[in-house]
Design a protein around this motif. Structure first.
Motif, PDB file in Angstrom:
ATOM      1  N   VAL A 371      -0.531  -7.508   1.011  1.00 31.16           N
ATOM      2  CA  VAL A 371       0.440  -6.429   1.209  1.00 31.16           C
ATOM      3  C   VAL A 371      -0.015  -5.153   0.518  1.00 31.16           C
ATOM      4  O   VAL A 371       0.166  -4.046   1.048  1.00 31.16           O
ATOM      5  CB  VAL A 371       1.829  -6.886   0.694  1.00 31.16           C
ATOM      6  CG1 VAL A 371       2.841  -5.760   0.845  1.00 31.16           C
ATOM      7  CG2 VAL A 371       2.293  -8.130   1.445  1.00 31.16           C
ATOM      8  N   ASP A 372      -0.627  -5.267  -0.656  1.00 33.32           N
ATOM      9  CA  ASP A 372      -1.080  -4.094  -1.406  1.00 33.32           C
ATOM     10  C   ASP A 372      -2.526  -3.715  -1.107  1.00 33.32           C
ATOM     11  O   ASP A 372      -3.144  -2.962  -1.864  1.00 33.32           O
ATOM     12  CB  ASP A 372      -0.928  -4.348  -2.908  1.00 33.32           C
ATOM     13  CG  ASP A 372       0.530  -4.407  -3.322  1.00 33.32           C
ATOM     14  OD1 ASP A 372       1.358  -3.780  -2.633  1.00 33.32           O
ATOM     15  OD2 ASP A 372       0.852  -5.099  -4.306  1.00 33.32           O
ATOM     16  N   ARG A 379      -6.908  -0.664   3.484  1.00 30.39           N
ATOM     17  CA  ARG A 379      -5.829   0.322   3.353  1.00 30.39           C
ATOM     18  C   ARG A 379      -4.473  -0.366   3.500  1.00 30.39           C
ATOM     19  O   ARG A 379      -4.339  -1.414   4.144  1.00 30.39           O
ATOM     20  CB  ARG A 379      -5.967   1.419   4.403  1.00 30.39           C
ATOM     21  CG  ARG A 379      -5.837   0.962   5.848  1.00 30.39           C
ATOM     22  CD  ARG A 379      -6.076   2.123   6.797  1.00 30.39           C
ATOM     23  NE  ARG A 379      -5.961   1.723   8.184  1.00 30.39           N
ATOM     24  CZ  ARG A 379      -4.815   1.683   8.856  1.00 30.39           C
ATOM     25  NH1 ARG A 379      -3.682   2.033   8.241  1.00 30.39           N
ATOM     26  NH2 ARG A 379      -4.786   1.312  10.124  1.00 30.39           N
ATOM     27  N   ARG A 380      -3.497   0.240   2.876  1.00 29.68           N
ATOM     28  CA  ARG A 380      -2.149  -0.331   2.886  1.00 29.68           C
ATOM     29  C   ARG A 380      -1.456  -0.046   4.221  1.00 29.68           C
ATOM     30  O   ARG A 380      -1.527   1.065   4.737  1.00 29.68           O
ATOM     31  CB  ARG A 380      -1.323   0.239   1.736  1.00 29.68           C
ATOM     32  CG  ARG A 380      -1.881  -0.109   0.361  1.00 29.68           C
ATOM     33  CD  ARG A 380      -1.028   0.485  -0.737  1.00 29.68           C
ATOM     34  NE  ARG A 380      -1.526   0.126  -2.055  1.00 29.68           N
ATOM     35  CZ  ARG A 380      -0.951   0.511  -3.194  1.00 29.68           C
ATOM     36  NH1 ARG A 380       0.136   1.292  -3.146  1.00 29.68           N
ATOM     37  NH2 ARG A 380      -1.450   0.134  -4.347  1.00 29.68           N
ATOM     38  N   ASN A 381      -0.798  -1.061   4.706  1.00 30.76           N
ATOM     39  CA  ASN A 381      -0.043  -0.948   5.944  1.00 30.76           C
ATOM     40  C   ASN A 381       1.426  -0.780   5.585  1.00 30.76           C
ATOM     41  O   ASN A 381       2.082  -1.726   5.117  1.00 30.76           O
ATOM     42  CB  ASN A 381      -0.251  -2.208   6.793  1.00 30.76           C
ATOM     43  CG  ASN A 381       0.385  -2.084   8.159  1.00 30.76           C
ATOM     44  OD1 ASN A 381       0.998  -1.077   8.488  1.00 30.76           O
ATOM     45  ND2 ASN A 381       0.243  -3.123   8.962  1.00 30.76           N
ATOM     46  N   TRP A 382       1.937   0.421   5.777  1.00 33.97           N
ATOM     47  CA  TRP A 382       3.295   0.708   5.316  1.00 33.97           C
ATOM     48  C   TRP A 382       4.375  -0.033   6.097  1.00 33.97           C
ATOM     49  O   TRP A 382       5.364  -0.482   5.497  1.00 33.97           O
ATOM     50  CB  TRP A 382       3.545   2.218   5.355  1.00 33.97           C
ATOM     51  CG  TRP A 382       2.750   2.929   4.311  1.00 33.97           C
ATOM     52  CD1 TRP A 382       1.627   3.681   4.486  1.00 33.97           C
ATOM     53  CD2 TRP A 382       2.996   2.912   2.900  1.00 33.97           C
ATOM     54  NE1 TRP A 382       1.158   4.146   3.292  1.00 33.97           N
ATOM     55  CE2 TRP A 382       1.988   3.690   2.286  1.00 33.97           C
ATOM     56  CE3 TRP A 382       3.970   2.326   2.092  1.00 33.97           C
ATOM     57  CZ2 TRP A 382       1.927   3.888   0.929  1.00 33.97           C
ATOM     58  CZ3 TRP A 382       3.915   2.525   0.720  1.00 33.97           C
ATOM     59  CH2 TRP A 382       2.893   3.300   0.155  1.00 33.97           C
ATOM     60  N   PRO A 383       4.278  -0.234   7.417  1.00 28.70           N
ATOM     61  CA  PRO A 383       5.274  -1.095   8.077  1.00 28.70           C
ATOM     62  C   PRO A 383       5.287  -2.511   7.519  1.00 28.70           C
ATOM     63  O   PRO A 383       6.362  -3.110   7.343  1.00 28.70           O
ATOM     64  CB  PRO A 383       4.836  -1.059   9.549  1.00 28.70           C
ATOM     65  CG  PRO A 383       4.130   0.236   9.696  1.00 28.70           C
ATOM     66  CD  PRO A 383       3.428   0.445   8.402  1.00 28.70           C
ATOM     67  N   ARG A 385       4.462  -3.312   4.467  1.00 32.88           N
ATOM     68  CA  ARG A 385       5.064  -3.243   3.131  1.00 32.88           C
ATOM     69  C   ARG A 385       6.587  -3.144   3.218  1.00 32.88           C
ATOM     70  O   ARG A 385       7.301  -3.712   2.381  1.00 32.88           O
ATOM     71  CB  ARG A 385       4.498  -2.029   2.382  1.00 32.88           C
ATOM     72  CG  ARG A 385       3.048  -2.203   1.954  1.00 32.88           C
ATOM     73  CD  ARG A 385       2.475  -0.915   1.384  1.00 32.88           C
ATOM     74  NE  ARG A 385       3.228  -0.459   0.227  1.00 32.88           N
ATOM     75  CZ  ARG A 385       3.010  -0.852  -1.020  1.00 32.88           C
ATOM     76  NH1 ARG A 385       2.049  -1.723  -1.263  1.00 32.88           N
ATOM     77  NH2 ARG A 385       3.727  -0.382  -2.020  1.00 32.88           N
ATOM     78  N   MET A 386       7.099  -2.435   4.231  1.00 32.65           N
ATOM     79  CA  MET A 386       8.552  -2.345   4.402  1.00 32.65           C
ATOM     80  C   MET A 386       9.153  -3.716   4.753  1.00 32.65           C
ATOM     81  O   MET A 386      10.189  -4.116   4.209  1.00 32.65           O
ATOM     82  CB  MET A 386       8.880  -1.328   5.493  1.00 32.65           C
ATOM     83  CG  MET A 386       8.582   0.121   5.122  1.00 32.65           C
ATOM     84  SD  MET A 386       8.943   1.263   6.467  1.00 32.65           S
ATOM     85  CE  MET A 386      10.694   0.972   6.687  1.00 32.65           C
ATOM     86  N   TRP A 388       7.854  -6.587   3.979  1.00 37.34           N
ATOM     87  CA  TRP A 388       7.762  -7.427   2.787  1.00 37.34           C
ATOM     88  C   TRP A 388       8.830  -7.033   1.753  1.00 37.34           C
ATOM     89  O   TRP A 388       9.365  -7.905   1.058  1.00 37.34           O
ATOM     90  CB  TRP A 388       6.377  -7.321   2.165  1.00 37.34           C
ATOM     91  CG  TRP A 388       6.231  -8.198   0.943  1.00 37.34           C
ATOM     92  CD1 TRP A 388       6.231  -7.803  -0.349  1.00 37.34           C
ATOM     93  CD2 TRP A 388       6.105  -9.612   0.947  1.00 37.34           C
ATOM     94  NE1 TRP A 388       6.107  -8.879  -1.180  1.00 37.34           N
ATOM     95  CE2 TRP A 388       6.027 -10.016  -0.404  1.00 37.34           C
ATOM     96  CE3 TRP A 388       6.048 -10.579   1.939  1.00 37.34           C
ATOM     97  CZ2 TRP A 388       5.890 -11.342  -0.775  1.00 37.34           C
ATOM     98  CZ3 TRP A 388       5.916 -11.906   1.572  1.00 37.34           C
ATOM     99  CH2 TRP A 388       5.837 -12.271   0.233  1.00 37.34           C
ATOM    100  N   TYR A 472      -0.231  -8.417   9.240  1.00 37.83           N
ATOM    101  CA  TYR A 472      -0.907  -8.448   7.941  1.00 37.83           C
ATOM    102  C   TYR A 472      -2.413  -8.698   8.016  1.00 37.83           C
ATOM    103  O   TYR A 472      -3.110  -8.478   7.024  1.00 37.83           O
ATOM    104  CB  TYR A 472      -0.276  -9.523   7.049  1.00 37.83           C
ATOM    105  CG  TYR A 472       1.142  -9.222   6.665  1.00 37.83           C
ATOM    106  CD1 TYR A 472       1.434  -8.313   5.648  1.00 37.83           C
ATOM    107  CD2 TYR A 472       2.196  -9.829   7.323  1.00 37.83           C
ATOM    108  CE1 TYR A 472       2.734  -8.028   5.301  1.00 37.83           C
ATOM    109  CE2 TYR A 472       3.515  -9.555   6.982  1.00 37.83           C
ATOM    110  CZ  TYR A 472       3.774  -8.654   5.973  1.00 37.83           C
ATOM    111  OH  TYR A 472       5.073  -8.369   5.637  1.00 37.83           O
TER     112      TYR A 472
END
Length: 542
Positions: A371-372, A379-383, A385-386, A388, A472
Motif C-alpha cells: 500500500v505504501d 509509486r503509491r496508488n492513491w485509490p 490507499r483510500m 485500504w 494492488y
C-alpha cells in the motif's frame, strides 16, 4: 527264514508310534515360537520399532511423546515416532554406517536427546495452547513484517546507488571474503547491516551461489551450540563431560544445523507453498505474463463482453438480472453476519493480553499488498490507499469482536489434532518426497529451483482475486505483479535472518525458562556499568 521275515512286521508298529509321538511333539512347539521369530527377523515390525526401540519387546508399550488420552493422541504419537525414525535414518545412519555396522546410535539419540526435549515441549503446548496462539497472532506477523520492510529497504538502497557500508562481521571468513570482493556489498550484506543478529553469522561452510552472487550468511554455529547446551541442561540434566559434549554436537549440528540449512533455502518455501496450495492449473498463463497487465486486459475483455450481452437485453431482463445479483449479495452478507454471531457466541474472553491482536495481521497485510509503495520501490496508488484506509477503519470499529474471534478460530481450527497430522504429513513429504527413508535427496538444481518458483508464482496468481490484483499488483497502479509476493524469500542470506528471528521467538514462547527477563537484564547491565565506572574512577585516582 521265517524269523527274518517277521522282523520287519514287529518293527512297524514301533515306527508308527514314533511318528505319532513326533507329530504330537510338533504341535506343542508354537508355544515358544514368538521369541524364535523375533530373534531371527524384525522386518514385520514398524520402522520406528526397528530404529528407535530395536531391543524392546514388540508387545511392549512405547513411551508417548505427547502425553494425553484419546485415539487421536495415540495416532499423533505414532506418526511422530515414524517421522523421528525417518529423520534419524536419513540424516544419521547415512554417515554413521560408514564407520561401524552397529546401528544403536539412533536409538541412543532418541532416548537421551530427542524424547527428553520434545516430549515436555509438545505436552506443554497440548495442555496450554494459549502461548502458541499469541505467537501465531502477534509475534509471527510482527517478525514477517520486519523482514519485509527490511528487505524492501535494502532493495531500495541497492538500486539507489548510494554508498554501501561494509559487512559488520569481523570473523576471519568474512575478512577473507572482503579481501576477495573488495568494497562490493550484495543484498545479504546490506540486510545484515540493517538487521544484525547474534544468531546469524557469515559461515564459509554455507557459501553457495544464488542469482549469481555469493550467499554466505546462515544460522550461527555458536548460537546453535549455545541453544543446544541450554536445552540439554534444562531437560536432560547433568551428564558426564564427554557425553554432554557429544549430545551438544549431535543436537546442534546433526539436528538443528540440518534443519536450519533447509529452512533458509528458497526452494524449501516454494515446495511448502505448492504442497499447501496445490499445483497450478495447466491452462494458466506463463510466468512472464503474471503481471497485472494481463489482469487489466482480461477484466476489460470481460467488461466488453458484458456490455455486448447487455446491449441486446430488454429493460425487464436487466432489472431481473441485477435484482438477482443484489439478492444473492444480500444473502451472502446475511449468512456471513449469522456465522460471525455464532462464532462470537461460542468464543470466550481471552483477556487484555489479546487486546488489538488484529493490528499485526493488518500491518502485515498492508506490507504484502504494498500500500505504501514498498519503501519507495514503486509509486503509491492513491485509490488503493483510500480503499485500504476504509478497510482499516472498519476493522478498528469491530476490534472488540475480533479480539475474541481470532484467538478462538486459531484454537479451534489451527491447533487441532487434524492439523497436527497434516503438518506431520507435510514435513514427511518435504523431507522425503520419494517416500524412501534413505539419505536425504540432493538439493534441487538451478533449473529445478526456477521451475518451482514459476509454479508457485502461477498458483499464487490463480488464488488472488482479480480485484486485488488489479488494485494492488497492476503495473498501471504502481505494483509489479503478483510475483512480488515471493521476492522476499529469494535470497538465502536474508532468509537466514527471518528463520533466526522465528526460531528465537518460538523458543522463548514454548520454553520461557530460557528467556532472560527485561528487569534482570537491566539490573545485570547496571551492575556491570557501575563496576566499569568504579574501575575507571580507581584508574583516575591512581
Amino acid at each position: 527264514m521265517s524269523n527274518h521275515l517277521q522282523r520287519p512286521s514287529t518293527n512297524r508298529p514301533t515306527q508308527r508310534s514314533s511318528t505319532v509321538t513326533t507329530t504330537t511333539t510338533t504341535t506343542t512347539l508354537p508355544a515358544i515360537a514368538p521369541s524364535l521369530i523375533r530373534s531371527k527377523s524384525t522386518i514385520h515390525l514398524p520402522l520406528y520399532r526397528r530404529i528407535l526401540y530395536p531391543h524392546d519387546d514388540p508387545s511392549s508399550i512405547i513411551p508417548k511423546i505427547v502425553i494425553g488420552e484419546g485415539d487421536e493422541i495415540d495416532l499423533i504419537n505414532e506418526r511422530l515416532h515414524h517421522l523421528i525414525a525417518l529423520a534419524l535414518r536419513g540424516y544419521v545412519l547415512s554417515w554413521y554406517s560408514r564407520f561401524t555396522p552397529n546401528r544403536a546410535l539412533p536409538s541412543s539419540i532418541n532416548k537421551s536427546i530427542i524424547h527428553p526435549i520434545l516430549s515436555p515441549i509438545l505436552t506443554s503446548i497440548y495442555d496450554n495452547p494459549d502461548q502458541l496462539i499469541y505467537f501465531i497472532l502477534v509475534d509471527l506477523p510482527v517478525i514477517i513484517n520486519i523482514h519485509l520492510r527490511t528487505y524492501y529497504h535494502c532493495i531500495f538502497t541497492l538500486k539507489s546507488g548510494s554508498p554501501l557500508p561494509l559487512p559488520l562481521s569481523s570473523s576471519s571468513s568474512s575478512s577473507s571474503w572482503r579481501e576477495k570482493n573488495g568494497d562490493h556489498c550484495n543484498l545479504e550484506d546490506i540486510y545484515h547491516n540493517h538487521l544484525p543478529l547474534l544468531s546469524v553469522s557469515y559461515n564459509i561452510e554455507q557459501v553457495g551461489y544464488e542469482n549469481g552472487c555469493e550467499c554466505g550468511y546462515g544460522l550461527s554455529p555458536i548460537y546453535l551450540s549455545a541453544l543446544s547446551t541450554c536445552l540439554l541442561s534444562n531437560y536432560v540434566g547433568n551428564q558426564p563431560d564427554v557425553e554432554r559434549l557429544m549430545s551438544r554436537e549431535i543436537l546442534s549440528k546433526s539436528i538443528l544445523g540440518s534443519i536450519g540449512r533447509k529452512l533458509i533455502q528458497n526452494w524449501f518455501w516454494y515446495s511448502i507453498i505448492l504442497k499447501l496450495l496445490g499445483e497450478p492449473n495447466s491452462h494458466s498463463t506463463s510466468s512472464s505474463s503474471i503481471t497485472a497487465t494481463s489482469t487489466s486486459t482480461s477484466s476489460s475483455n470481460q467488461l466488453y463482453t458484458k456490455e455486448g450481452d447487455d446491449k441486446y437485453q430488454s429493460i425487464d431482463q436487466l432489472i431481473m438480472k441485477w435484482s438477482t445479483r443484489l439478492i444473492s449479495i444480500f444473502v451472502k452478507i446475511w449468512g456471513g453476519i449469522i456465522s460471525l454471531i455464532a462464532i462470537y457466541s461460542a468464543s470466550k474472553d481471552y483477556g487484555p493480553k489479546y487486546g488489538r491482536c488484529y493490528e499485526p495481521i493488518l500491518l502485515l497485510t498492508k506490507e504484502i499488498l504494498g500500500v505504501d509503495g514498498r519503501n519507495g520501490l514503486y509509486r503509491r496508488n492513491w485509490p488503493a490507499r483510500m480503499i485500504w484506509g476504509m478497510t482499516e477503519m472498519i476493522v478498528s470499529l469491530s476490534g472488540g469482536v475480533l479480539d475474541r474471534i481470532l484467538p478462538h478460530l486459531i484454537h479451534t481450527v489451527l491447533l487441532t489434532p487434524e492439523t497436527s497430522l497434516k503438518l506431520i504429513d507435510l514435513v514427511e513429504k518435504i523431507l522425503f518426497p520419494d517416500g524412501y527413508p534413505g539419505p536425504s535427496p540432493p538439493d534441487p538444481t538451478r533449473t529445478e529451483v526456477v521451475d518451482l518458483k514459476i509454479r508457485a508464482e502461477k498458483r499464487i496468481d490463480e488464488i488472488i482475486p482479480s480485484f486485488i490484483k488489479y488494485m494492488y499488483f497492476s503495473e498501471d497502479g504502481g505494483g509489479g505483479g503478483t510475483k512480488l509476493v515471493l521476492d522476499a524469500i529469494v535470497d538465502k542470506g536474508c532468509n537466514s535472518h527471518l528463520v533466526a528471528m522465528i526460531l528465537t521467538s518460538l523458543v522463548g514462547t514454548v520454553i520461557p525458562d530460557l528467556v532472560v527477563e527485561q528487569t534482570d537484564y537491566i539490573e545485570t547491565n547496571t551492575t556491570v556499568d557501575t563496576k566499569v565506572e568504579d574501575d575507571f574512577i580507581d584508574l583516575g585516582e591512581t
